[in-house]
Write an enzyme that holds these catalytic residues in place. Structure first.
Site, short mmCIF file in Angstrom:
data_model
loop_
_atom_site.label_atom_id
_atom_site.label_comp_id
_atom_site.label_asym_id
_atom_site.label_seq_id
_atom_site.Cartn_x
_atom_site.Cartn_y
_atom_site.Cartn_z
CG LEU A 564 -2.01 -1.02 1.30
CD1 LEU A 564 -2.68 -1.00 2.66
CD2 LEU A 564 -3.04 -0.74 0.21
N GLY A 565 1.97 1.16 0.64
CA GLY A 565 2.81 2.36 0.72
C GLY A 565 4.00 2.09 1.60
N GLY A 567 6.28 3.94 4.92
CA GLY A 567 6.50 5.00 5.90
C GLY A 567 7.90 4.91 6.44
CG PHE A 569 8.28 2.71 11.94
CD1 PHE A 569 9.41 2.82 12.72
CD2 PHE A 569 7.15 3.38 12.32
CE1 PHE A 569 9.41 3.59 13.87
CE2 PHE A 569 7.14 4.15 13.46
CZ PHE A 569 8.27 4.26 14.24
N GLY A 570 8.89 1.25 7.65
CA GLY A 570 8.94 0.14 6.71
C GLY A 570 7.71 0.18 5.83
CD GLU A 571 8.14 -2.73 1.34
OE1 GLU A 571 7.54 -3.82 1.36
OE2 GLU A 571 8.98 -2.42 0.48
CB VAL A 572 1.75 0.26 4.82
CG1 VAL A 572 0.36 -0.05 5.34
CG2 VAL A 572 2.46 1.24 5.74
CG ASP A 698 3.45 14.64 10.83
OD1 ASP A 698 3.38 15.67 10.13
OD2 ASP A 698 4.03 13.61 10.45
#
Ligand code: AMP
Length: 843
Positions: A564-565, A567, A569-572, A698
């Protein structure tokens, strides 16, 4: 990479401008350190009236941001002098400079010394022989200096000084030893104007109001208060008058303050004569005169000016005459450029002819080419020999500046192209995949069942998580940007000193807010004092501790569907979660998800994450596990028993709000009501967070997710977890923050509160109503955004607000959006009020 033709034209234009036009000084930009700290000022150019010992001689009087030992300083031998008030530290800048700011510091010698100047005066000279005592616009000569031996204190010089020599004179009662380290900030005074002689300005009585047009900061002689000679003043202070001469830039002064003006009736010949003396012979291309033109009150710009030139003792016979076009329409004040035809002179006499009852000037500036060296005027031992030196320096300076501008433009263009590409929403996934493929591939135990890839091959995923998270253009490193601004630089630079002094920050402003120059961003970032954030102990407890309700989900029941995307921290990933409904013991279809098996979003910590990132990830889980609101994305379960750590959240089918709104497909079909409906949901989610005294930090469209039927939920609690670290999340050691969404106090003071979330909500609402077509303040560079933040702090009416979006009703912009950006955080609305106001606007 080819530069586009337009961009090449732009470069050529800028270069041409840089070569041919030298505009008048801009005091807001002219704030560069002049070389005490950096060493450009040579030891021999720093002298003093006396010194206490050899180790405290004048050459040690350099302000020192970096060294930190604070040992060397200039300390005068005040005790042995009967009149210590005459002691001074003198800096010779070698040429005329426009000085806008001074900085002073004491001597602490790592705790061994405690000497500083609490108060001091400044004297300056342009020629080294006649000296003038500086005073502020209200006539005060004493400057409040340091209150301890560590901190650098910066003082704006209002009015600025034009001088070559500057003396710092400590004011002391002899009860203590005084030591000083100093820096001057400004820029070279390219006009070369040493003095102007004018008749002093007159007094106007306008509708019973006394309006004074005298030159109140003139630093030369005044013969019977009518003829001003051998000085500089308001006509060269870099402040241009407003259209309405009754008002001035500062509210504390009398009407007419910014102008010097004359009444026609006192000049039988119909003109005012001014004589301008320069540092040496120059080629003059033009003169710029800033004039008022409020003809409805009898004030008009001059009708004609005739200028005479002198290089030796005689005035040349052929003057230059110029008649500006008459403007009977606009009453705005303006600069009039008078061409001087490249005439050579060291003195210019101009006669400005009235065209009405009054003539008001606020600034006069000269543009001249390099000096003409005239041997008949410059015997060998004459000081004018330095003319050549200084001009060579100016020429070299100009060339270096041009090269720097060219390089900067190329870098900016390349940077923009690279970032535009990176930010291209459509190609985001492609970019991700490409990066993943490029980076090292390492097989790892990751027991998702990959429906498309791994189920066929029978192998597990080989996602690497080694890549460095690409910095998004929405996040910047404010301390790096702020450090570039001299007025802010000391706040970041003196971290070491502050931490030695064990201080958070020194309050200074009248409203209790620290003066921005005294606020320390880094120390606040790294402060462990949670009191600076508005989260109460009760709420700390609320979020602290482990949450027994957040259960471990068997990871083998997650089946990978797609990425999905990504961030920080890592992938989603989008996954199917088999048996999730039974696992939770809830019917999740109530929450709008009818799929079976349930579709979920799985956020995974990349494998190479360090201990800090791992702790932060767990903290984010802890925070999210306690939040339960229809407009906050819900954490369903976790996989934390083995690596990689995962959090399983509800899946929001339409991705993040930023990418959703900027999608061309939605351009026409989203109504204003739908957009406000989205804002209402965000306000509602924030209302819930604020009821817990929870600061998000944020809030932005990129951190809101869109589900079915335009449902919006706030996500990404990545920044809020820093509450518990007392510092910002750092990527590769850098604090990266969303500066375009941040309130002035968050950027300058490191203060994050509910009210700063309200500020970010205002920006988020702006993004929604502009359909995320561009970044906030897209026309400003990151540096300019930080500068603008300084304007919000100063509140002199120079701050730039985001403009009203085209479809936005006046009352939403004025009553809501602008109220979110009020300087005083207490005057910003609460989320409860925002929510109610938005709902009301829909009614
Ligand atoms: P994050 O790490 O939370 O910034 O997520 C990175 C990207 O993954 C977001 O910009 C979304 O496009 C996507 N994403 C994250 N969480 C979800 C979710 N629950 N549902 C759908 N997409 C998501």
């Amino acid at each position: 990479m080819k530069l586009k033709i337009m961009e090449v034209k732009l470069i050529a234009f800028v270069l041409l401008q840089a070569v041919t036009v030298r505009s008048q000084v801009n005091p807001e930009m002219c704030r560069y350190p002049l070389g005490m700290t950096g060493g450009q000022i040579q030891d021999e150019d720093i002298s003093a009236s006396s010194h206490w010992s050899e180790s405290t001689a004048a050459r040690f009087g350099r302000l020192d941001f970096d060294n930190g030992d604070g040992d060397g300083a200039w300390c005068p031998d005040i005790m042995s002098e009967p009149d210590g008030l005459k002691e001074y530290l003198q800096v010779d800048l070698r040429s005329l400079h426009f000085i806008t700011l001074v900085g002073t510091q004491g001597r602490h010698a790592d705790g061994m010394g405690n000497e500083f100047a609490q108060r001091y005066r400044i004297k300056y000279s342009r020629d080294g022989s006649s000296w003038v005592g500086w005073h502020d616009r209200k006539g005060r000569q004493i400057i409040e200096g340091n209150s301890n031996a560590y901190d650098v204190v910066l003082k704006d010089l209002e009015p600025p000084i034009i001088a070559r020599f500057v003396r710092f004179m400590p004011v002391t009662d002899h009860s203590m030893i005084v030591c000083m380290r100093v820096e001057l900030y400004g820029c070279e005074w390219l006009d070369g104007l040493m003095s102007y002689s004018i008749p002093d300005g007159h007094q106007m009585i306008y509708r019973g109001l006394d309006v004074f047009f005298n030159d109140s900061v003139y630093d030369g002689a005044s013969a019977e208060r009518s003829e001003l000679t051998k000085g500089l003043g308001q006509l060269t202070d870099g402040t241009w008058g407003l259209d309405d001469f009754l008002h001035s830039h500062s509210y504390n002064f009398w009407p007419g303050y910014d102008y010097v003006g004359w009444n026609n009736r006192s000049f039988p010949r119909g003109y005012v004569e001014m004589i301008f003396e320069f540092d040496h012979v120059r080629n003059f291309s033009s003169m710029k005169v800033h004039c008022n033109n409020m003809f409805s009150r009898g004030v008009r710009m001059f009708r004609q000016v005739t200028c005479y030139f002198r290089s030796g003792s005689e005035w040349e016979a052929d003057p230059v005459t110029f008649r500006p076009a008459v403007d009977r329409v606009s009453q705005s004040a303006r600069f009039i450029t008078v061409p001087l035809g490249d005439r050579t002179a060291s003195t210019i006499k101009c006669r400005f002819h009235f065209s009405d009852l009054w003539m008001l000037f606020s600034e006069v500036a000269f543009q001249s080419g390099s000096a003409v060296y005239n041997t008949s005027m410059a015997p060998r031992d004459d000081p004018t020999h330095k003319v050549d030196d200084s001009n060579t320096r100016i020429l070299i300076g100009c060339l270096v500046a041009i090269i720097a501008i060219l390089l900067a433009i190329i870098v900016i263009i390349l940077w923009r192209q690279v970032w535009q590409k990176m930010l291209e929403k459509a190609s985001r996934r492609m970019l991700d995949d490409e990066l993943t493929a490029r980076l090292a591939i390492q097989t790892r135990a990751f027991s998702f069942h990959h429906s498309s890839l791994s189920s066929e091959s029978g192998s597990t995923s080989n996602s690497t998580y080694e890549r460095i998270f690409p910095l998004c253009a929405d996040y910047q490193e404010p301390s790096r940007l702020i450090r570039k601004l001299p007025e802010f630089s000391q706040s970041t630079e003196r971290l070491g000193k502050l931490s030695k002094g064990n201080k958070a920050f020194a309050a200074g402003g009248s409203d209790g807010a620290p003066h921005y120059a005294e606020a320390d961003i880094i120390s606040l970032q790294e402060s462990s004092d949670n009191s600076i954030y508005s989260i109460t102990a009760v709420n700390m407890n609320f979020f602290a501790g482990t949450d027994s309700s957040m259960r471990e989900f068997p990871r083998q029941k997650l089946t990978f569907k797609e990425k999905l995307g990504e961030g920080q921290f890592g992938e989603v990933h989008l996954c199917e979660a088999e048996g999730m409904q039974d696992f939770l013991g809830e019917d999740l279809s109530i929450e709008g998800n009818n799929e079976s098996p349930l579709l979920v979003a799985v956020k995974t910590l990349r494998e190479d994450a360090n201990k800090n990132a791992r702790n932060d990830f767990l903290k984010e889980i802890r925070i999210m596990s306690r939040l339960r609101d229809p407009n906050i994305v819900r954490l369903l379960a976790v996989c934390v028993d083995t690596d990689p750590l995962c959090m399983i959240t509800e899946y929001m089918e339409n991705g993040d709000l930023n990418q959703f709104l900027s999608h061309p497909m939605y351009f026409l079909c989203l109504s204003y009501t739908t957009l406000i409906g989205m804002a209402v949901q965000i306000a509602s989610g924030m209302k819930y967070l604020s009821s817990l005294n929870f600061v998000h930090r944020d809030l932005a469209t990129r951190n809101c997710l869109v589900g079915k039927k335009y449902t919006i939920k706030i996500a990404d609690f990545g920044m809020s977890r820093n509450l518990y670290r007392g510092g910002y999340y750092r990527i590769q050691g850098r604090a990266v923050l969303p500066i375009r969404w941040m309130s002035w106090e968050s950027i300058l003071l490191g203060k994050f509160t509910m009210a700063s979330d309200v500020w970010a909500f205002g920006v988020t609402l702006w993004e929604i109503l502009t359909l995320c077509k561009e970044q906030p303040y897209s026309q400003l560079s990151d540096e300019q955004v930080i500068e603008n933040t300084g304007e919000f702090f100063r509140e002199q009416g120079k701050q730039v607000y985001l403009p009203k979006p085209p479809c936005c009703p006046d009352r939403i912009y004025k009553d809501l959006m602008l109220s979110c950006w009020r300087r005083n955080a207490k005057q910003r609305p609460s989320f409860q009020e925002i929510h109610a106001q938005l709902l009301e606007s829909l009614a």
